[in-house]
Motif scaffolding. Structure first.
Motif, short mmCIF file in Angstrom:
data_model
loop_
_atom_site.label_atom_id
_atom_site.label_comp_id
_atom_site.label_asym_id
_atom_site.label_seq_id
_atom_site.Cartn_x
_atom_site.Cartn_y
_atom_site.Cartn_z
N VAL A 36 11.02 10.62 36.03
CA VAL A 36 11.33 11.85 35.10
C VAL A 36 12.22 12.87 35.64
N LEU A 37 11.65 13.63 36.67
CA LEU A 37 12.57 14.62 37.23
C LEU A 37 13.89 14.38 37.42
N CYS A 38 14.12 13.11 38.22
CA CYS A 38 15.49 12.54 38.58
C CYS A 38 16.29 12.49 37.40
N TYR A 39 15.62 11.93 36.24
CA TYR A 39 16.58 11.85 34.92
C TYR A 39 17.01 12.94 34.56
N ARG A 40 16.30 14.12 34.41
CA ARG A 40 16.69 15.40 34.16
C ARG A 40 17.84 15.80 35.07
N LYS A 41 17.64 15.37 36.17
CA LYS A 41 18.89 15.94 37.05
C LYS A 41 20.21 15.07 37.07
N GLY A 42 20.10 14.07 36.31
CA GLY A 42 21.32 12.86 35.99
C GLY A 42 21.47 12.16 37.23
N GLU A 43 20.30 11.77 38.15
CA GLU A 43 20.32 10.94 39.19
C GLU A 43 19.74 9.44 38.73
N TYR A 44 20.61 9.01 38.07
CA TYR A 44 19.92 7.75 37.28
C TYR A 44 20.11 6.51 38.22
N ASP A 45 20.38 6.41 39.17
CA ASP A 45 20.14 5.19 40.31
C ASP A 45 18.75 5.39 40.75
N LYS A 46 18.47 6.96 41.04
CA LYS A 46 16.93 6.97 41.56
C LYS A 46 15.97 6.79 40.36
N VAL A 47 16.53 6.96 39.33
CA VAL A 47 15.50 6.70 38.22
C VAL A 47 15.35 5.30 38.13
N ILE A 48 16.27 4.49 38.36
CA ILE A 48 15.97 2.87 38.10
C ILE A 48 15.07 2.36 39.15
#
Length: 455
Positions: free
Chosen positions: A270-282
């Motif tokens: 969730v927090l990586c999504y907020r930071k725009g780090e979408y590869d980490k979100v996946i």
């Protein structure tokens, strides 16, 4: 651009909502329970820890009584509560209002400690906890399961150490190392007791007090993965996102396959999504989906995680993976209009127009006021030369637009194209000019208007 609305999902997983159930105050009923527990302390044990052990046993006795009451109360009030949920409700709702201990010297030289508690549960709290989002219940269930397992393990380990120390003493051998091990076990026991307390405070929204106690948890046991998860949640509440991510990572590193790690992957994603780090979100959400079984607690959460991962795959141009995730989400919940629309968009990107058209229609079947799907379907109808259907869908969009983020220049452009296809140039020009008036940068409307104007 993300297509599936993430707002509802973010509310679910980044904060654990306490959805209060409104009931008349007069309906509340408080039930009192008493529990007694005993613990025999040897001369090498810390008295305060031994007292906590006796109190812990007393809490178990009271919780058993409270569980019977909650189960009976839920049946009488037609509340759908499973057996495992009863335990979660009791642990999170039972309030200790009085506790004390007394010490009794035994002939063996040991000391028996008797702990007594008085606890209460009120029906409003049961209803409140039962109305929590399923993700709240999932998190509480995992944590209380962890605490229960650890307490039983601790009980066996302490009994083993005591027997070994007794045997070593009978042989007049040194017990120093074993006594050190007892002290370590005492610290871990206290850490888990404090974790339970910190968790209770968290769900009562007493975040500052919860933070103080969870810091004690990690001081006593730096390997307590649930302590890191809870502190990560508290950092998230304070918008200290980097600290939260660090604590979630600490929890994962302790045991990547544990229930705590599952919660940590979710929180970190969730927090990586907020930071725009979408590869980490996946990456994190893929771990969540591989670890989390689909059940009554997790069904809605898994649905949203699939949807969000699908959106991210779509944005990377991985349309087949996006379609696969949307399909898995639909398998869980086929009553959501938006996810059918999202899969239609992915099919359209692959130029599979018939499948896209079918999904837009399914979306509208689920919710005939879902405006975005009318626009998507109208576009395909125009491409297929079915201009009357395109016009009808644009009119439906205008009727149901509401708070849709799609601007009005889009349906006017599609109407202009449809009327151009029907060789009704006057209406085509009218709608295209409206589209350009709303959005002077509408390139498609300008290009079509230029062509129509020459007719």
């Amino acid at each position: 651009m993300i297509k599936y609305s993430i707002s509802g999902w973010k509310i679910m997983v980044s904060v654990f909502l306490m959805a209060l159930l409104t009931v008349p105050l007069a309906s509340a009923e408080k039930k009192i329970f008493h529990g007694t527990g005993e613990y025999t302390m040897s001369d090498y044990e810390t008295p305060e820890v031994a007292k906590q052990r006796a109190i812990a046993y007393a809490k178990q006795r009271a919780a058993e009584q409270a569980g019977v009451y909650v189960e009976t109360y839920s049946r009488m009030n037609n509340m759908q509560i499973t057996e495992d949920k009863v335990g979660v409700l009791v642990n999170s709702a039972m309030l200790i209002i009085e506790q004390n201990t007394e010490m009794q010297q035994l002939p063996t030289g040991d000391v028996r400690i008797v702990g007594k508690i008085t606890a209460e549960i009120d029906t409003d709290t049961i209803k409140e906890r039962n109305s929590n989002q399923d993700i709240d219940m999932l998190r509480m269930k995992e944590m209380y399961t962890y605490l229960s397992v650890e307490n039983k393990k601790d009980e066996k380990e302490i009994a083993r150490l005591k027997n070994e120390i007794k045997e070593m003493k009978s042989k007049e051998l040194s017990t120093k190392d074993l006594q050190i091990e007892v002290k370590v076990k005492e610290q871990f026991f206290l850490a888990n007791q404090k974790l339970n307390e910190a968790s209770t405070l968290y769900y009562k929204n007493e975040y500052d007090n919860s933070m103080k106690i969870v810091n004690d948890v990690l001081r006593l046991n730096p390997k307590n993965e649930w302590g890191y998860v809870l502190r990560g949640d508290l950092f998230e509440k304070n918008k200290e996102y980097n600290k939260a991510i660090n604590d979630y990572t600490n929890a994962i590193n302790i045991d990547p396959e544990s229930g705590a790690a599952l919660s940590a992957y979710l929180g970190r994603g969730v927090l990586c999504y907020r930071k725009g780090e979408y590869d980490k979100v996946i990456m994190d959400f893929s771990r969540v989906l591989s670890m989390m079984p689909i059940n009554n607690y997790s069904r809605e959460l898994v649905f949203y995680v699939y949807c969000v991962r699908a959106d991210l795959y779509y944005d990377r141009g991985e349309y087949e993976k996006a379609i696969d995730d949307y399909t898995k989400a639909i398998d869980i919940n086929n009553k959501d209009a938006e996810v059918f629309k999202c899969r239609a968009v992915a099919y359209f990107a692959k130029e599979e127009y018939d499948k896209a058209l079918d999904d837009y229609t399914k979306s509208i079947t689920v919710n005939n006021k879902y405006a975005a799907s009318y626009i998507g379907r109208a576009h395909i109808y125009n491409c297929k030369g079915e201009y009357d259907n395109a016009i009808k869908d644009c009119e439906q969009f205008i009727k149901y637009k509401g708070e849709s983020s799609i601007k009005m220049d889009v349906p006017y452009t599609l109407l202009g194209i449809a009327y151009f296809g029907k060789i009704d140039y006057e209406r085509a020009i009218t709608y295209l000019e409206k589209a350009i008036e709303i959005n002077p940068n509408n390139k498609a409307a300008k290009e079509v208007l230029e062509i129509v104007s020459k007719k």
